[in-house]
Design a protein around this motif. Structure first.
Motif, PDB file in Angstrom:
ATOM      1  N   LEU A   1      53.644  28.885  17.674  1.00  9.64           N
ATOM      2  CA  LEU A   1      54.758  29.809  17.536  1.00  9.64           C
ATOM      3  C   LEU A   1      54.370  31.203  17.983  1.00  9.64           C
ATOM      4  CD1 LEU A   1      55.994  28.657  14.038  1.00  9.64           C
ATOM      5  CD2 LEU A   1      56.728  27.850  16.260  1.00  9.64           C
TER       6      LEU A   1
ATOM      7  N   THR B   1      62.940  29.776  16.498  1.00 12.09           N
ATOM      8  CA  THR B   1      62.864  31.204  16.825  1.00 12.09           C
ATOM      9  C   THR B   1      63.571  32.025  15.754  1.00 12.09           C
ATOM     10  OG1 THR B   1      62.903  30.627  19.159  1.00 12.09           O
ATOM     11  CG2 THR B   1      63.328  32.928  18.602  1.00 12.09           C
TER      12      THR B   1
ATOM     13  N   CYS C   1      60.577  33.235  13.994  1.00 15.76           N
ATOM     14  CA  CYS C   1      59.369  32.524  14.441  1.00 15.76           C
ATOM     15  C   CYS C   1      58.517  32.114  13.249  1.00 15.76           C
ATOM     16  CB  CYS C   1      58.571  33.377  15.409  1.00 15.76           C
ATOM     17  SG  CYS C   1      59.489  33.845  16.874  1.00 15.76           S
TER      18      CYS C   1
END
Length: 792
Positions: A242, A4, A68
């Motif tokens: 993602l 992330t 991401c």
């Protein structure tokens, strides 16, 4: 899979004028959804700076940060705004709530910034308020809440965006232990499907809830410790793609892009979110926040109103004063043919030069801008003079109905047509000698004479002074009569009519026919009236009897023909007697010393005299209420079939041809004054708006773009401008309708046209837009965090 948040050798420095200080240096760090990360360390270790960089509130100087999988190295202001709007929910130690908003409005604001409609927000807001246990406070302004309650509002606001990353800087730093535990429990719950990152000095308080501990010292991470296993660690989430990231398309539009997993990356999974193209804030939401901001801080509202009202009033006043000054300069000229060259006077005649009727007077008075009519126009320009208690007085004659009882300073209003009122000023000879009651002048007889020819007027009764008006405003306003030392004499209809008849006699050409011999009058006036002459009879002088046989003129006829530019008439009279120096006084009652003054003239009865010269009114004066509207008034009069002359258009140029130069210089000075006024107002409004730095910086942190801030500011300032301008216009209307009666202001407003009011509104609008633009620009020239710190 992509993390992330991923930092690779990232450093942050702060540059001062002569020094460079380190925030943190060469940090490597991976963070994932499902983690509850606590960053600890002593003060100055760099933990808050790291949090600000991760949340996009601050930039970094070297290294790479991936969100991401998306490299943020090339992010500009707009990319960071969209990053914060889409991915970040902020919770601050000092809450950073909008104190003038209620709990509900604070949460609503972040949702509106995210592009949601107002009706879409309500259910979610109430759900979040209930989640943090503040349902009974939803309408309460946050300034009235306790610290723990405020922090719960901040959490609800962070959750309202439904962002995947929640960052909190010392979220329990200002709270008691019970409130702190409640906050930590709430953050722990939401970390199940979000990445929660907090900075704390009190790790023991957070330890039961966090999944990972980072310890920093001197700008570096010296400890990265797993406290408990997360879903991401056990691969329970099972997502293989993602989240969408934000990039600029070739056309400059936002595009969604799904970042793919990197080859060889193991052990980390990240929640797959829906395509997260950021929604733009709606125009209606910008309008809503702008309207709300206008009224929610009374002190700011009053200050801005005062500034805008002052600018609006000052511009109107200065402009009107300048126009008035230029206008009065144009009216300083004179006209040798008119004693009364008042700018509001229009001389009116009928095109066929016939006499005026009552119908004509009614038609002229029906014109809106006509204030009054003076029928005895010749008396206005010829004027009269007389001696009152050895004081010489001269001036034009005006109708008595222009004077009210309340105007009288000494004496009383006339009780019959042969009493007059004198208007003068405190510097006149009368006022130098007058007693407290003015008794030495009141009810005194006077003998009116022609100012220019020094001939005495005859009336049916003695003329008396009834009252005196002292009017210093006439001097202050440069009233023409007062400027040249004249008084104004106000008289009734009988006196005015007798004066008109005498003046017509003075200006008429007379032809006397003695037994067929026509003789032109030797003087400007050859016919006089006397009540001692029998009706239908005439008295001639001795030399005129030589025109008759044997010089016997008595009982013979003499014909008089009078003519002027308005009328022509002739009448025949029987000669009742011949005047000699012996019988002059006994026949006429005039002292012998004045015999030569009347020599070779004819005397007739006063009624015959009126029949000969009283033919009505052939020229009148109309006075305007507002002489600046003379063009429309003249157009109306001409349209009714009258010939007109506006006195102000016939005046000589007193500037010697430099009027244009004077006007240019005056307008140049006015422009400079306006520019100075604008910058003063601009500086003051900027100063007032500095109190709103925290508010607009908070909006920026929450995801507002520069365009959003511009528009919200515009609504706020333009609405303030409209309110102040409207109040100014209401005042103008009240003055123009006479409800507020201030003569000086009324006079100035005469010179303002609708276009002037429109130009003022446009000027205020331009100032508001410029201030909004420059203020918003100042908020966005620095990083979000720096702008917030400076505004706090």
């Amino acid at each position: 899979m992509a993390h992330t948040i991923e930092l690779r050798k990232v450093s942050k420095y702060y540059a001062g004028e002569d020094t460079v200080s380190m925030g943190f240096s060469r940090i490597d760090l991976n963070l994932d959804i499902g983690e509850f990360v606590a960053i600890t360390g002593e003060s100055g270790s760099g933990k808050s700076t790291l949090l600000n960089v991760i949340s996009g509130l601050d930039t970094y100087e070297e290294g790479e940060m991936f969100v991401c999988g998306e490299d943020t190295t090339a992010y500009g202001t707009e990319e960071y705004e969209n990053y914060r709007k889409t991915y970040i929910g902020n919770i601050f130690q000092d809450f950073n709530l909008i104190n003038s908003y209620s709990v509900y409005q604070n949460i609503e604001a972040v949702m509106l910034l995210s592009g949601k409609k107002k009706r879409e927000c309500k259910e979610r807001i109430l759900e979040l308020i209930d989640l943090v246990g503040l349902s009974e406070y939803r309408r309460t302004k946050v300034s009235r809440l306790s610290g723990g309650q405020k922090q719960r509002v901040a959490i609800a606001r962070a959750l309202a965006k439904d962002a995947p990353i929640i960052v909190a800087d010392e979220p329990t730093g200002n709270l008691d232990s019970a409130s702190a535990e409640s906050v930590m429990e709430t953050l722990s719950k939401i970390s199940d499907d979000k990445l929660v990152i907090i900075v704390t000095h009190n790790y023991e308080q957070a330890e039961p809830y966090v999944t990972r501990k980072l310890t920093m010292h001197d700008g570096k991470i010296i400890e990265d410790k797993k406290i408990r296993v997360t879903a991401a660690d056990t691969d329970e989430l099972g997502y293989d793609e993602l989240p969408t990231t934000l990039v600029m398309g070739e056309e400059g539009e936002r595009e969604g892009r799904t970042a793919r997993s990197e080859s060889g990356r193991k052990g980390n999974r990240i929640v797959r979110t829906e395509t997260q193209t950021p929604r733009k804030m709606r125009k209606t939401s910008e309008l809503r926040l702008g309207l709300r901001n206008t009224f929610n801080l009374p002190a700011k509202f009053i200050l801005l109103f005062i500034v805008y009202f002052f600018v609006s009033t000052a511009v109107l006043s200065q402009y009107a004063t300048t126009i008035n000054s230029l206008h009065e300069g144009e009216l300083l000229g004179t006209n040798p043919y008119f004693m009364n060259s008042s700018s509001d006077r229009i001389i009116v005649k009928k095109k066929d030069e016939s006499k005026f009727t009552e119908e004509d007077f009614n038609k002229i008075m029906s014109i809106p801008n006509i204030r009054e009519i003076v029928k005895n126009d010749l008396a206005v320009d010829t004027g009269v003079s007389f001696t009152l208690s050895e004081i010489y007085i001269e001036g034009p004659v005006m109708p008595i109905d222009q004077i009210k009882e309340s105007d009288i300073t000494y004496g009383h209003m006339p009780t019959d047509d042969y009493e007059i009122v004198i208007k003068t000023d405190s510097a006149s000879d009368i006022m130098m000698t007058i007693s407290d009651d003015g008794s030495e002048f009141i009810d005194k007889k006077v003998m009116l004479q022609d100012m220019t020819q020094m001939q005495t007027y005859e009336f049916d009764k003695d003329i008396k002074v009834a009252g005196i008006v002292v009017d210093d405003e006439a001097v202050e306003s440069d009233d023409e009569f007062s400027m040249y030392g004249y008084s104004t004499i106000y008289a009734g209809d009988e006196v005015c009519n007798d004066l008109l008849i005498s003046m017509m006699a003075n200006t008429s050409k007379t032809e006397m026919n003695f037994a067929g011999t026509k003789v032109e009058g030797e003087y400007e006036r050859s016919v006089y009236s006397s009540s001692r002459v029998p009706k239908g009879k005439a008295y001639i002088f001795e030399d005129q009897s030589f025109y008759y046989k044997d010089q016997k003129a008595k009982d013979k006829d003499v014909s008089l023909k009078v003519s002027n530019r308005f009328f022509e008439d002739s009448q025949t009279f029987k000669i009742a007697d011949v005047i000699t120096d012996k019988n002059f006084k006994s026949l006429l009652g005039i002292e012998n010393e004045e015999f030569d003054m009347f020599y070779n003239c004819i005397f007739i009865n006063d009624k015959d005299f009126k029949n000969l010269f009283d033919k009505g009114f052939f020229q009148i004066s109309a006075y305007m209420e507002n002489e600046t509207d003379s063009e429309e008034t003249l157009k109306a009069l001409n349209g009714m079939g009258y010939t007109t002359l506006a006195i102000k258009d016939s005046l000589t140029d007193m500037t010697g041809g430099f009027n244009v130069v004077i006007q240019l210089m005056t307008y140049g000075r006015l422009l400079v004054e306006f520019v100075i006024l604008f910058f003063i107002a601009y500086a003051v409004i900027r100063l007032i708006m500095r109190s709103r730095n925290s508010y607009y910086s908070t909006l920026r942190i929450l995801g507002a773009t520069k365009a959003n801030t511009d528009n919200i500011l515009r609504v706020e300032l333009i609405l303030m401008m409209i309110i102040a301008y409207a109040v100014d216009m209401v005042f103008v209307v009240l003055v123009k309708k006479g409800i507020i009666n201030i003569k000086a202001i009324t006079k100035l407003l005469y010179f303002l046209t609708p276009l002037d009011y429109v130009m003022l509104a446009l000027g205020l609008l331009a100032m508001s837009l410029l201030i909004a633009n420059r203020y918003s620009k100042s908020i966005f020239t620095r990083s979000a965090m720096k702008a917030f710190r400076e505004g706090a």
